[in-house]
Design an enzyme around this catalytic site. Structure first.
Site, mmCIF file in Angstrom:
data_model
loop_
_atom_site.group_PDB
_atom_site.id
_atom_site.type_symbol
_atom_site.label_atom_id
_atom_site.label_comp_id
_atom_site.label_asym_id
_atom_site.label_seq_id
_atom_site.Cartn_x
_atom_site.Cartn_y
_atom_site.Cartn_z
ATOM 1 C CD GLU A 52 -11.277 -158.072 -39.075
ATOM 2 O OE1 GLU A 52 -12.439 -157.710 -39.317
ATOM 3 O OE2 GLU A 52 -10.271 -157.357 -39.339
ATOM 4 C CB CYS A 60 -11.743 -157.025 -45.618
ATOM 5 S SG CYS A 60 -10.109 -157.725 -45.265
ATOM 6 C CB CYS A 65 -9.865 -160.253 -42.408
ATOM 7 S SG CYS A 65 -8.666 -158.928 -42.115
ATOM 8 C CG HIS A 109 -7.812 -155.074 -42.181
ATOM 9 N ND1 HIS A 109 -8.804 -155.398 -43.082
ATOM 10 C CD2 HIS A 109 -7.223 -153.939 -42.674
ATOM 11 C CE1 HIS A 109 -8.829 -154.507 -44.059
ATOM 12 N NE2 HIS A 109 -7.870 -153.623 -43.836
#
Length: 206
Positions: free
Chosen positions: A105, A130, A133, A103
């Site tokens: 992040e 999410c 993360c 992801h």
């Protein structure tokens, strides 16, 4: 009579600058507009077929620490080339598997090199983090998150999505400030835009 091209260029340059003198600039982008538009532009590098995610980490002095976008780990398949592992399956066997993407992040955290720089920082993100993360963001000491769109995880098979309310709950428990960005998005790449599709979102692109 032939007119020198340089003369014409210089003439139009002078006229243009005279116009600017008569109508000077009076506004500029806010910090939120500036950093969120960078995050959205960064999301256009995403190789995921369904979620465009881009992040910008900013310190207390409004300096960019790091950026990130979602995509596979180094050397792995790009979903935009071979299909989504959760929806289209393994490119060789067709078997549905877990998402291969890292992801935005997480990639932003890696790109920061020295994560100590992130303590007390603000995250600007095209999508809300999410739960996984958010746990890492909490450990890194992120104090504020400004996001553009909510995130919904795609379930295996691609027939449904699910929200991850735990991410919001963790942020609230750890006093991480959350702000939904409601300013303008000036970045638009029609050929590859996915952010905001199939949602009640109107892009204020100008």
């Amino acid at each position: 009579m032939q007119v020198c091209p340089f003369f014409l260029f210089y003439y139009y340059f002078l006229i243009s600058n005279m116009t600017k003198l008569k109508d000077p600039k009076t506004t500029r982008l806010s910090w939120d507009e500036f950093f969120m538009n960078i995050a959205v532009l960064t999301s256009k590098r995403t190789s995921c077929r369904y979620v465009e995610a881009g992040t910008v980490y900013v310190d207390k002095n409004k300096r960019v620490i790091s950026i990130g976008y979602n995509g596979p780990s180094e050397g792995d398949y790009h979903c935009i080339d071979v299909g989504c592992a959760k929806v289209d399956g393994d490119p060789k066997t067709g078997e549905l598997k877990r998402c291969r993407g890292a992801h935005a992040e997480m990639n932003g955290l890696v790109n920061a090199v020295d994560t100590a720089r992130l303590r007390g920082a603000t995250l600007y993100s095209a999508t809300f983090p999410c739960y996984d993360c958010m746990k890492s963001l909490n450990n890194a000491g992120i104090k504020e998150i400004v996001y553009f769109e909510e995130y919904e995880r795609i379930k295996k098979g691609g027939q449904a999505t699910e929200k991850e309310n735990e991410a919001h709950e963790l942020a609230a428990a750890r006093n991480i400030k959350i702000k939904k960005y409601d300013g303008k998005i000036y970045v638009s790449v029609p050929e590859i835009d996915n952010l905001g599709k199939d949602k009640n979102h109107t892009c204020n692109c100008t």
